[in-house]
Design an enzyme around this catalytic site. Structure first.
Site, PDB file in Angstrom:
ATOM      1  N   GLU A   1       4.025 -10.451  -6.461  1.00 16.71           N
ATOM      2  CA  GLU A   1       2.900 -10.594  -7.304  1.00 16.71           C
ATOM      3  C   GLU A   1       3.016  -9.931  -8.850  1.00 16.71           C
ATOM      4  O   GLU A   1       2.292 -10.068  -9.459  1.00 16.71           O
ATOM      5  CB  GLU A   1       1.548 -10.046  -6.535  1.00 16.71           C
ATOM      6  CG  GLU A   1       1.498  -8.504  -6.645  1.00 16.71           C
ATOM      7  CD  GLU A   1       2.185  -7.831  -5.377  1.00 16.71           C
ATOM      8  OE1 GLU A   1       3.025  -8.483  -5.049  1.00 16.71           O
ATOM      9  OE2 GLU A   1       1.973  -6.575  -4.848  1.00 16.71           O
TER      10      GLU A   1
ATOM     11  N   LYS B   1     -11.250 -12.014 -14.874  1.00 13.42           N
ATOM     12  CA  LYS B   1     -11.571 -12.065 -16.251  1.00 13.42           C
ATOM     13  C   LYS B   1     -10.843 -13.266 -16.753  1.00 13.42           C
ATOM     14  O   LYS B   1     -11.448 -14.221 -17.605  1.00 13.42           O
ATOM     15  CB  LYS B   1     -11.176 -11.030 -17.100  1.00 13.42           C
ATOM     16  CG  LYS B   1     -11.552 -10.895 -18.444  1.00 13.42           C
ATOM     17  CD  LYS B   1     -13.168 -10.306 -18.666  1.00 13.42           C
ATOM     18  CE  LYS B   1     -13.328 -10.010 -19.856  1.00 13.42           C
ATOM     19  NZ  LYS B   1     -14.665  -9.465 -20.038  1.00 13.42           N
TER      20      LYS B   1
ATOM     21  N   SER C   1     -24.490 -10.819 -25.183  1.00 13.24           N
ATOM     22  CA  SER C   1     -23.917  -9.652 -26.126  1.00 13.24           C
ATOM     23  C   SER C   1     -22.865 -10.104 -26.966  1.00 13.24           C
ATOM     24  O   SER C   1     -22.854  -9.131 -27.845  1.00 13.24           O
ATOM     25  CB  SER C   1     -22.930  -8.721 -25.066  1.00 13.24           C
ATOM     26  OG  SER C   1     -22.030  -9.476 -24.583  1.00 13.24           O
ATOM     27  N   GLY C   2     -22.615 -11.290 -27.408  1.00 12.76           N
ATOM     28  CA  GLY C   2     -21.393 -11.708 -28.097  1.00 12.76           C
ATOM     29  C   GLY C   2     -20.275 -11.782 -27.416  1.00 12.76           C
ATOM     30  O   GLY C   2     -19.343 -12.231 -27.873  1.00 12.76           O
ATOM     31  N   GLY C   3     -20.225 -10.953 -26.290  1.00  7.88           N
ATOM     32  CA  GLY C   3     -19.114 -11.057 -25.397  1.00  7.88           C
ATOM     33  C   GLY C   3     -18.639 -12.197 -24.321  1.00  7.88           C
ATOM     34  O   GLY C   3     -19.601 -13.083 -24.496  1.00  7.88           O
ATOM     35  N   VAL C   4     -17.369 -12.346 -23.851  1.00  5.40           N
ATOM     36  CA  VAL C   4     -17.112 -13.544 -23.350  1.00  5.40           C
ATOM     37  C   VAL C   4     -17.938 -13.669 -22.056  1.00  5.40           C
ATOM     38  O   VAL C   4     -18.472 -14.651 -21.594  1.00  5.40           O
ATOM     39  CB  VAL C   4     -15.611 -13.601 -23.166  1.00  5.40           C
ATOM     40  CG1 VAL C   4     -15.097 -12.141 -22.034  1.00  5.40           C
ATOM     41  CG2 VAL C   4     -15.160 -14.699 -22.132  1.00  5.40           C
ATOM     42  N   ASP C   5     -18.065 -12.399 -21.038  1.00  8.22           N
ATOM     43  CA  ASP C   5     -18.877 -12.823 -19.924  1.00  8.22           C
ATOM     44  C   ASP C   5     -20.206 -13.355 -19.702  1.00  8.22           C
ATOM     45  O   ASP C   5     -20.423 -14.358 -19.258  1.00  8.22           O
ATOM     46  CB  ASP C   5     -18.911 -11.578 -19.228  1.00  8.22           C
ATOM     47  CG  ASP C   5     -17.769 -10.739 -19.114  1.00  8.22           C
ATOM     48  OD1 ASP C   5     -16.566 -11.572 -19.053  1.00  8.22           O
ATOM     49  OD2 ASP C   5     -17.366  -9.444 -18.660  1.00  8.22           O
ATOM     50  N   SER C   6     -21.112 -12.733 -20.642  1.00  8.13           N
ATOM     51  CA  SER C   6     -22.495 -13.182 -21.095  1.00  8.13           C
ATOM     52  C   SER C   6     -22.431 -14.719 -21.570  1.00  8.13           C
ATOM     53  O   SER C   6     -23.348 -15.404 -21.270  1.00  8.13           O
ATOM     54  CB  SER C   6     -23.248 -12.023 -21.651  1.00  8.13           C
ATOM     55  OG  SER C   6     -22.878 -12.374 -22.943  1.00  8.13           O
ATOM     56  N   ALA C   7     -21.448 -14.993 -22.463  1.00  7.24           N
ATOM     57  CA  ALA C   7     -21.599 -16.328 -23.091  1.00  7.24           C
ATOM     58  C   ALA C   7     -21.013 -17.345 -22.018  1.00  7.24           C
ATOM     59  O   ALA C   7     -21.751 -18.372 -21.818  1.00  7.24           O
ATOM     60  CB  ALA C   7     -20.600 -16.433 -24.029  1.00  7.24           C
TER      61      ALA C   7
ATOM     62  N   HIS D   1       7.694  -6.971  -3.887  1.00  8.89           N
ATOM     63  CA  HIS D   1       6.176  -7.002  -4.562  1.00  8.89           C
ATOM     64  C   HIS D   1       6.232  -8.628  -5.183  1.00  8.89           C
ATOM     65  O   HIS D   1       6.563  -8.593  -6.383  1.00  8.89           O
ATOM     66  CB  HIS D   1       5.724  -6.238  -5.405  1.00  8.89           C
ATOM     67  CG  HIS D   1       5.238  -4.954  -4.653  1.00  8.89           C
ATOM     68  ND1 HIS D   1       4.019  -4.710  -4.040  1.00  8.89           N
ATOM     69  CD2 HIS D   1       5.857  -3.796  -4.476  1.00  8.89           C
ATOM     70  CE1 HIS D   1       3.986  -3.925  -3.469  1.00  8.89           C
ATOM     71  NE2 HIS D   1       5.010  -2.987  -3.810  1.00  8.89           N
TER      72      HIS D   1
ATOM     73  N   GLY E   1       0.854  -1.188  -0.004  1.00  5.93           N
ATOM     74  CA  GLY E   1      -0.082   0.048   0.053  1.00  5.93           C
ATOM     75  C   GLY E   1       0.847   1.273   0.029  1.00  5.93           C
ATOM     76  O   GLY E   1       2.032   1.103   0.278  1.00  5.93           O
TER      77      GLY E   1
ATOM     78  N   CYS F   1       5.374  -6.009   1.339  1.00  9.69           N
ATOM     79  CA  CYS F   1       5.596  -4.674   1.359  1.00  9.69           C
ATOM     80  C   CYS F   1       5.197  -3.897   2.385  1.00  9.69           C
ATOM     81  O   CYS F   1       5.507  -3.993   3.877  1.00  9.69           O
ATOM     82  CB  CYS F   1       5.048  -4.088   0.030  1.00  9.69           C
ATOM     83  SG  CYS F   1       5.853  -2.564  -0.481  1.00  9.69           S
ATOM     84  N   TYR F   2       4.212  -3.007   2.331  1.00  9.84           N
ATOM     85  CA  TYR F   2       3.343  -2.333   3.444  1.00  9.84           C
ATOM     86  C   TYR F   2       3.069  -3.125   4.393  1.00  9.84           C
ATOM     87  O   TYR F   2       3.235  -3.153   5.828  1.00  9.84           O
ATOM     88  CB  TYR F   2       2.268  -1.454   3.114  1.00  9.84           C
ATOM     89  CG  TYR F   2       1.676  -0.796   4.192  1.00  9.84           C
ATOM     90  CD1 TYR F   2       2.098   0.409   4.746  1.00  9.84           C
ATOM     91  CD2 TYR F   2       0.512  -1.295   5.047  1.00  9.84           C
ATOM     92  CE1 TYR F   2       1.670   1.056   5.919  1.00  9.84           C
ATOM     93  CE2 TYR F   2       0.079  -0.736   6.057  1.00  9.84           C
ATOM     94  CZ  TYR F   2       0.525   0.408   6.605  1.00  9.84           C
ATOM     95  OH  TYR F   2      -0.216   1.096   7.656  1.00  9.84           O
TER      96      TYR F   2
END
Ligand code: XMP
Length: 516
Positions: free
Chosen positions: A172, A371, A224-230, A170, A55, A82-83
């Site tokens: 990550e 995602k 919608s044609g996109g990945v999330d809704s599919a 870090h 942070g 880190c912090y």
């Protein structure tokens, strides 16, 4: 059974989400909690470990986020980064100096104990990513110091008996090449957590949760044609079969092939029941004569809701539907600080004959996922690669990529140019480097050209390839000249109305990604 969960305590500065993702890449489920979460609440959630994030604050700052030392009496394994490392050192009785020792960026880490649990066996000097002002000068009682850097004596410590450890850097970020291994060792070896969060387990758990929620009910999902809704729809389909109806509104502002990807490939892969609404004419009529970007967005949003309502009313006329599927992702949940589970689709204009307020309970199968996990799940469920790998595409579609009025002819022109650009970028293997590449038609601009024997007076298209982590900031992607050349030659040869291809070399800020 509850999924074994690592809680990442968020001390700010956008590191927490990255840490949570990396933990999941080590096959352990993780969630983020705010720094203000009381220890009692953390204990009540029975985490298998806690990670204290980095942070921006100094532990000496007046408003520095507090760390309650009681956390270390709970027996829960804790890793400080880190912090979080400094806060942990202080809370356990070590010393942190506010002495101006700063390290930013790539730094060499030197192992002082080559048999440590986190770093043992790694190269005795290796690069890590640092970003700190204060520094730990004395480790707490019972801890072994396992690494230092040229400027700080205590860059990592551990007490494996108590299952506590911390690092100043870090782990990550990609700039710490052994960071993922260090996280993995903490989770698997020090904390003793079994790696169980896999794509298969995500699918099983999500499908079970959907079945438990929906019971014998029915659900509806807008694609919608996109990945999330599919992916959301595919999971719900797997859970409840044809008690799910998918609705796809073709507003005519999609790119080449996208309707077919949904109607043919998505349906073939999932067996989902699909109701497509052909609304191109309606959208074009509503957009006629409109050039103002904000007005376009408003019109497209409004028409979309109306058309979706009509479609929903059609489905409701045949069956009772209680649930609405939405592709909400984990970052949206974190950023909005939680959220409830009921959505009201208001039928503002009552065009579809819906009751005044139709209330659906939300089903959000992606609520726990990032995602990249959504894409992996989609691939595992057999969804078409073009959908799973699709770059972000705005809801208003090509409507905001035509600068000027949106007409059927202009859409046709933009669609053809966009298809060529996408084809060439994919063929050159550059999709991984590009966040998205809008292709924009400057419909109100004409320039003189020469083709064959004649002069032309055509439109320019703009290529806007950007690289980004999250679309908040972006840089223009340095595409190789030969790829640009192929796109330019093909577009100007194959798309009649276009006689110029230009490249947008503006970062964000100051430019946004889209042109409208
Ligand atoms: P900008 O242009 O603001 O875009 O840099 C950031 C990201 O958001 C997408 N975008 C939209 N998405 N409706 C959407 O659903 C919109 O009106 C919209 N405008 C921009 C854009 O494609 C980029 O990924």
């Amino acid at each position: 059974m509850q999924t074994p969960t690592v809680l990442v305590v968020d001390y700010g500065a956008q590191y927490a989400q990255l840490i949570a993702r990396r933990v999941r890449e080590a096959d352990v489920y993780s969630e983020i909690v705010p720094a203000s979460t009381p220890v009692a609440e953390i204990v009540a959630r029975e985490p298998v470990a806690v990670i204290l994030s980095g942070g921006p604050a100094s532990v000496y700052a007046e408003d520095a986020p507090a760390l309650d030392p009681a956390l270390f009496d709970t027996g829960i394994p804790v890793l400080g980064l880190c912090y979080g490392f400094q806060a942990m050192a202080r809370a356990l009785g070590g010393d942190v100096a506010h002495d101006g020792t700063r390290e930013y960026g790539r730094t060499e880490l030197s192992l002082t104990d080559t048999s440590g649990a986190l770093h043992g066996g790694l190269p005795s000097r290796h690069p890590v990513w640092m970003s700190h002002g204060d520094s730990v000068v004395r480790a707490p009682e019972g801890f072994t110091v396992t690494a230092s850097s040229d400027r700080v004596a205590v860059a990592a410590f551990e007490d494996t008996d108590r299952r506590l450890a911390g690092v100043q850097y870090h782990p990550e970020v990609g700039h710490s090449p052994h960071g993922q291994e260090v996280l993995r060792r903490f989770l698997h070896d020090v904390a003793g957590i079994a790696p169980a969060w896999t794509t298969a387990s995500i699918i099983d758990e999500t499908v079970d949760a959907i079945r438990a929620q929906v019971g014998d009910g029915r659900a509806i999902c807008g694609l919608s044609g996109g990945v999330d809704s599919a992916v959301a729809a595919a999971l719900v389909q797997r859970a409840i079969g044809d008690r799910l109806t998918c609705v796809f509104v073709d507003h005519g502002l999609l790119r080449a092939g996208e309707r077919e990807q949904v109607e043919k490939d998505f349906v073939a892969a999932t067996g989902a029941k699909l109701h497509t609404v052909d609304a191109e004419r309606r959208f074009l009529d509503a957009l006629a004569g409109v050039s103002d970007p904000e007005q376009k967005r408003k019109i497209i949003g409004r028409e979309f809701i109306r058309v979706f309502e009509v479609a929903t009313a059609d489905v409701l006329a045949e069956e009772t539907v209680d649930f609405l599927v939405q592709g909400t992702l984990y970052p949206d949940v974190v950023e909005s600080g939680g959220g409830s589970g009921t959505a009201t689709i208001k039928s503002h204009h009552n065009v579809g004959g819906l009751p005044d307020d139709v209330e659906f309970t939300l089903v959000e199968p992606l609520r726990a996922l990032f995602k990249d996990e959504v894409r992996t799940v989609g691939a595992e469920l057999g969804l078409p690669e073009v959908i799973v790998r699709r770059q972000p595409f705005p809801g208003p579609g090509l409507g905001i990529r035509i600068i000027g009025e949106v007409t059927a002819d202009r859409l046709e022109t933009l669609r053809a140019a966009d298809a060529i650009a996408r084809e060439e970028l994919t063929a050159s293997g550059l999709d991984g480097e590009i966040w998205q590449c809008p292709v924009v038609l400057l419909a109100d601009v004409r320039s003189v050209g020469v083709q064959g024997d004649g002069r032309t007076y055509g439109h320019p298209i703009v290529l806007r390839p950007v690289s980004s982590e999250d679309a908040m900031t972006a840089d223009w992607t340095r595409l190789p000249y030969d790829v640009l050349e192929r796109i330019s030659t093909r577009v100007t040869n194959e798309v009649a109305e276009v006689n110029r291809v230009v490249l947008d070399v503006t970062s964000k800020p100051p430019g946004t990604i889209e042109w409208e």
